[in-house]
Design a protein around this motif. Sequence first.
Motif, mmCIF file in Angstrom:
data_model
loop_
_atom_site.group_PDB
_atom_site.id
_atom_site.type_symbol
_atom_site.label_atom_id
_atom_site.label_comp_id
_atom_site.label_asym_id
_atom_site.label_seq_id
_atom_site.Cartn_x
_atom_site.Cartn_y
_atom_site.Cartn_z
ATOM 1 N N LEU B 8 0.864 -1.207 0.209
ATOM 2 C CA LEU B 8 0.153 0.117 0.092
ATOM 3 C C LEU B 8 0.966 1.162 -0.079
ATOM 4 O O LEU B 8 1.663 1.541 0.853
ATOM 5 N N LYS B 16 -4.564 5.564 4.194
ATOM 6 C CA LYS B 16 -3.771 4.459 4.069
ATOM 7 C C LYS B 16 -4.008 3.337 4.982
ATOM 8 O O LYS B 16 -4.000 2.119 4.832
ATOM 9 N N LEU B 19 -7.167 1.981 5.461
ATOM 10 C CA LEU B 19 -7.260 0.896 4.501
ATOM 11 C C LEU B 19 -6.521 -0.469 4.781
ATOM 12 O O LEU B 19 -7.388 -1.621 4.732
ATOM 13 N N PHE B 20 -5.505 -0.135 5.238
ATOM 14 C CA PHE B 20 -4.694 -1.175 5.867
ATOM 15 C C PHE B 20 -5.579 -2.107 6.929
ATOM 16 O O PHE B 20 -5.496 -3.537 7.077
ATOM 17 N N VAL B 54 -0.025 -8.323 3.007
ATOM 18 C CA VAL B 54 -0.132 -6.761 2.913
ATOM 19 C C VAL B 54 0.718 -6.038 3.648
ATOM 20 O O VAL B 54 1.193 -6.096 4.603
ATOM 21 N N ASP B 56 2.346 -2.104 4.673
ATOM 22 C CA ASP B 56 2.013 -0.879 4.624
ATOM 23 C C ASP B 56 3.003 -0.028 4.422
ATOM 24 O O ASP B 56 3.748 0.143 5.487
ATOM 25 N N ILE B 86 -1.139 -1.117 -4.530
ATOM 26 C CA ILE B 86 -2.252 -0.250 -4.488
ATOM 27 C C ILE B 86 -1.836 1.217 -4.016
ATOM 28 O O ILE B 86 -1.357 1.355 -2.677
ATOM 29 N N ASN B 87 -1.996 2.149 -4.570
ATOM 30 C CA ASN B 87 -1.836 3.438 -4.471
ATOM 31 C C ASN B 87 -3.248 4.106 -3.832
ATOM 32 O O ASN B 87 -4.150 4.241 -4.721
ATOM 33 N N ILE B 88 -3.300 4.415 -2.881
ATOM 34 C CA ILE B 88 -4.366 5.082 -2.348
ATOM 35 C C ILE B 88 -4.288 6.536 -2.217
ATOM 36 O O ILE B 88 -3.430 6.930 -1.960
ATOM 37 N N ASN B 116 -10.006 7.214 -2.650
ATOM 38 C CA ASN B 116 -10.524 7.093 -1.370
ATOM 39 C C ASN B 116 -11.158 8.444 -0.932
ATOM 40 O O ASN B 116 -11.151 9.388 -1.476
#
Lengths: 82, 724
Positions: B8, B16, B19-20, B54, B56, B86-88, B116
């Motif tokens: 992420l 971020k 989302l994580f 995942v 972060d 994934i680029n938030i 987001n």
Amino acid sequence: MKTISLRRMVRNQRGTITAIKVAGDLGRRIRDMGLVTGTEITVQGRAPLNDPVALRIRGNTLTLRNNEADYIEVEVEDEDKI
Amino acid sequence: MEKITLALAGNPNAGKTTLFNALTGARQHVGNYPGVTVERKEGEYQSGDFNALVVDLPGTYSLTAYSEEEVVAREFLANEKPAVVINIIDAANLERNLYLTCQLLELKIPLVVALNMMDVAKDRGMEIDVEKLSAFLGVPVLPIVARSSRGLDELMAAAKDMAEGCLQPPDPVKVKISYGEDIDQTLLTMTGLIRDNSLLKGKYPSRWIAVKMVENDEALLKEVNEVSPELGIRLQHEAEMVAEHLMKTFETYPEAVIADHRYGFIKGILKRGIITHRYDENRLYTSDRIDKVLTNRFAGPLIMLAVLFSIYQITFSLSALPVSGVEAVFGWLAGLVDSGLGDGPLKSMLISGVIDGVGGVLGFVPLIMLMFLCIAVLEDSGYLARVAFMMDRIFRVFGLHGSSVMAFIVSGGIAGGCAVPGVMATRTLRSPRERMATLLTVPFMNCGAKLPIMALLIGAFFAEHQALYMFGFTLLSWVVALVAAKLLRLTVLRGAPTPFVMELPPYRFPTFKGLMIHTWERTWQYIKKAGTVILAISILLWAMMTYPGLSPEKEAVFAEERAGITELYDAGSETGEKLLKEVGNRQGAAALRNSIAGRIGVAMENVTWLSGFEWRTNIALLGGFAAKEVVVSTLGIAYSMGEADPEEVGSLGQRLARDAAWSPLVALSALLFMAFYAPCFVTVVCIAREAGSWKWAFFSIAYSTTFAFILSTGVYQVGRMIGF
């Protein structure tokens, strides 16, 4: 229209950035945060001790110290028109 | 399908972490990247047959080498090659967030963009054409609301497709951002050279290397010069030529031109109907209205003081009950061992070494949890950035940062804090040198454990001005800490201030889940990492104060004395008990003097006479390294008073006031030394953890003890000269 340093802008004054005269870490950080030439900014306010200054930029708020603002030149309306 | 790595990436404040947390739940692991203090957070995501680790990445605005965080993020992407990134990005702050996206695109990594805070954007009257944005960027763009987990299934489906290769990674030709004729030409030449020589092939795309070299990126220059110095020189020459040309013709730097063009590229995309505003872009939102009050010239500082004071209150008053609970449990355990085992070294070690040591570690846990909870609320709500904004002018004078104030207050800026959570509170600081200076000076503050010693000495020697002295020492601790910070910043931590430029993010309500995860994972880190070291040091200190024991001959002398008393008095008679206790106390004092710590204390008299301390004080100060309140109980033993209760020091105070070795001047010198010498070892262990090396922890012990000694010696010698 005239060009002044960002430090000299007053509360609620609007302007467009014309130059950022600093390289290195500070210059990079300033640009990374979205302050590049052509960006329109408004001074939102200042901290209780007059430093740092808070800017409105594209609907969001940034803050930087006065001695960092010195490197940013802004084109503003002449004062008598504000 | 086998487990893949998913990273992420995104700006700080883009959501971020939310989302994580939403993706991984409580299945998280926090560690550190090797050699740096940046946190590495990992978690598990599983849905159907899609199983991902995942990671972060630290929040960054860019991928230059501006900060440790950026270098870490970049290295991770280049070395570990995650299957999908994934680029938030924050929909309400698209332009700036896309700046990082541009750089990720240039890295040619398999990218999925999560747009987001679509709800916030909508409230602000913004319409975003997601499909168009996706078409222009050449990567999938999925709208989500991380706070309420909306759109996550679709996002992860796209991530899965990207990881499995069903989707094309970004097309470098399509997104090739132009940097103007001059730079583009140079890039072309450099890219050719890089490709022909396979420079860092497989790690970075060749054009990206060229861009970074034109940007004069130190980290990359170093890397290039390591693998191929000759090619490095040629490439650098090209970069310098274009830099010179730009300076001559436009009076500007290549990095500035590159940044301008990136923003130009973003503006170009956004202009083509991707974003429509229903209201004026700069109109004031609720958050700005709150700011009008909270950062108001007059109300702002007052409210801030109230907030900081209440954090202090919450941390220290709410933790009182659980802390005494923990103490009670360990007291009960100690009692159990006391009655279950026969007297001997094992029992003594279990009680004074193990139980006191582990109890000491766990005793801090409620404090640390509450402090992290308060900080998490301040951080997640966005108020912490305002505190930094308001306090920066003052702290900057001392080479610190506005955010330093939190650490100082928690450590004892209001008397009675604790340096352990204070040291851990420096994590909110992003500027490395400012953070280190804060870390090394917060132990000077007046922590709660120093108060009993102050009560003892001030009560015994300066009783008529008790309140004044107490207040004076709190003020003095501020002055010393801030001046020390300034001196450190002028010497060992010399260097230009880290740029302050930062966001004042919109106020948000913290999510319960976020707060809980945040608080727990940091507390757990403390227990795990600090626990083991602290236990070991605690046993070591116990051994130093116990061994070697009294010689059999001396033991025999005390035993004889005891026998004499029991002969003279009936068992249980008051005078007899009193005399027995007195013998026990004298024996305790003799044993302490004979121990390693006692011998060190005696040997130290050679130096400490300068500041007026005799060996008993020296031993007590050594004991204070375990925990400052131990100074009082050790003084009690050394003066044959038995273990003095830190809460009830009256009799020990009278004893000191009568002693020839003590005088008001000695007391003042001791007070000053005790206030500023080495932090207790729990703090030292935490400093080592936070600074990322033991070097700084030892430095902290050495410089503060030296400073305290010079201060107390100065006061003592000058005091004697003028006849006190």
